[in-house]
Design an enzyme around this catalytic site. Structure first.
Site, PDB file in Angstrom:
ATOM      1  N   CYS A  85       6.705   7.833  -6.380  1.00 34.30           N
ATOM      2  CA  CYS A  85       6.977   7.257  -5.072  1.00 34.30           C
ATOM      3  C   CYS A  85       8.468   7.002  -4.972  1.00 34.30           C
ATOM      4  O   CYS A  85       9.078   6.583  -5.962  1.00 34.30           O
ATOM      5  CB  CYS A  85       6.183   5.946  -4.935  1.00 34.30           C
ATOM      6  SG  CYS A  85       6.408   5.088  -3.373  1.00 34.30           S
ATOM      7  N   GLU A 127      -0.037   6.869   1.039  1.00 37.09           N
ATOM      8  CA  GLU A 127       0.680   6.103   2.071  1.00 37.09           C
ATOM      9  C   GLU A 127      -0.179   4.962   2.600  1.00 37.09           C
ATOM     10  O   GLU A 127       0.325   3.868   2.875  1.00 37.09           O
ATOM     11  CB  GLU A 127       1.149   7.016   3.206  1.00 37.09           C
ATOM     12  CG  GLU A 127       2.059   8.168   2.785  1.00 37.09           C
ATOM     13  CD  GLU A 127       3.196   7.791   1.842  1.00 37.09           C
ATOM     14  OE1 GLU A 127       3.660   6.626   1.842  1.00 37.09           O
ATOM     15  OE2 GLU A 127       3.635   8.662   1.070  1.00 37.09           O
ATOM     16  N   HIS A 130      -0.006   1.810   0.669  1.00 38.70           N
ATOM     17  CA  HIS A 130       1.152   0.972   1.001  1.00 38.70           C
ATOM     18  C   HIS A 130       0.774  -0.097   2.032  1.00 38.70           C
ATOM     19  O   HIS A 130       1.280  -1.217   1.976  1.00 38.70           O
ATOM     20  CB  HIS A 130       2.314   1.814   1.538  1.00 38.70           C
ATOM     21  CG  HIS A 130       3.150   2.444   0.479  1.00 38.70           C
ATOM     22  ND1 HIS A 130       4.053   1.753  -0.291  1.00 38.70           N
ATOM     23  CD2 HIS A 130       3.229   3.733   0.065  1.00 38.70           C
ATOM     24  CE1 HIS A 130       4.649   2.577  -1.128  1.00 38.70           C
ATOM     25  NE2 HIS A 130       4.173   3.784  -0.939  1.00 38.70           N
TER      26      HIS A 130
END
Length: 136
Positions: A85, A127, A130
């Site tokens: 990441c 994603e 997150h």
């Protein structure tokens, strides 16, 4: 606008909020920032540029696709993999699903439902983690 990538794990560990039409500039900034980082990156979430909103972008070929408030409706075929990441140093192990069905809003805030498989599904799952404050 190209934004710097957030590396503050305390900030990244916080949950994101649902996005509204007022947050569309965040989608544009995410697209610009991803475009500037394409050599090292295939997807970004809002908190990676300092905005805790449920907006992500990812690449499909030469396209950059935004997703607003995505929700995974179905997931199949779990597997173990390793990911990195931009917000972190190194590679970490994680569990992903080969196939996901996602409901989301597009740039025009129109409802979409789509099935994703393989690497694209993996990017979206990364994603979306997150949003929950999960950093691989």
């Amino acid at each position: 606008m190209i934004k710097p990538i957030v590396k503050d794990v305390l900030f990244l560990g916080q949950k994101s909020e649902e996005a509204t039409k007022k947050d569309m500039a965040v989608a544009d900034d995410l697209m610009d920032t991803l475009r500037a980082n394409l050599q090292n990156c295939v997807g970004l979430a809002g908190n990676m540029i300092g905005v805790r909103k449920c907006i992500l972008v990812f690449t499909v070929g030469n396209l950059i696709v935004p997703m607003i408030n995505p929700v995974i409706l179905k997931k199949e075929k779990p597997y173990e993999t390793e990911e990195n990441c931009l917000s972190l140093i190194g590679v970490r192990k994680t569990k992903r699903y080969e196939m996901i069905e996602v409901e989301y809003l597009d740039r025009n805030f129109k409802n979409q439902k789509q099935v994703f498989t393989g690497f694209t599904a993996q990017i979206i799952q990364h994603e979306m983690d997150h949003f929950e404050g999960i950093i691989i």
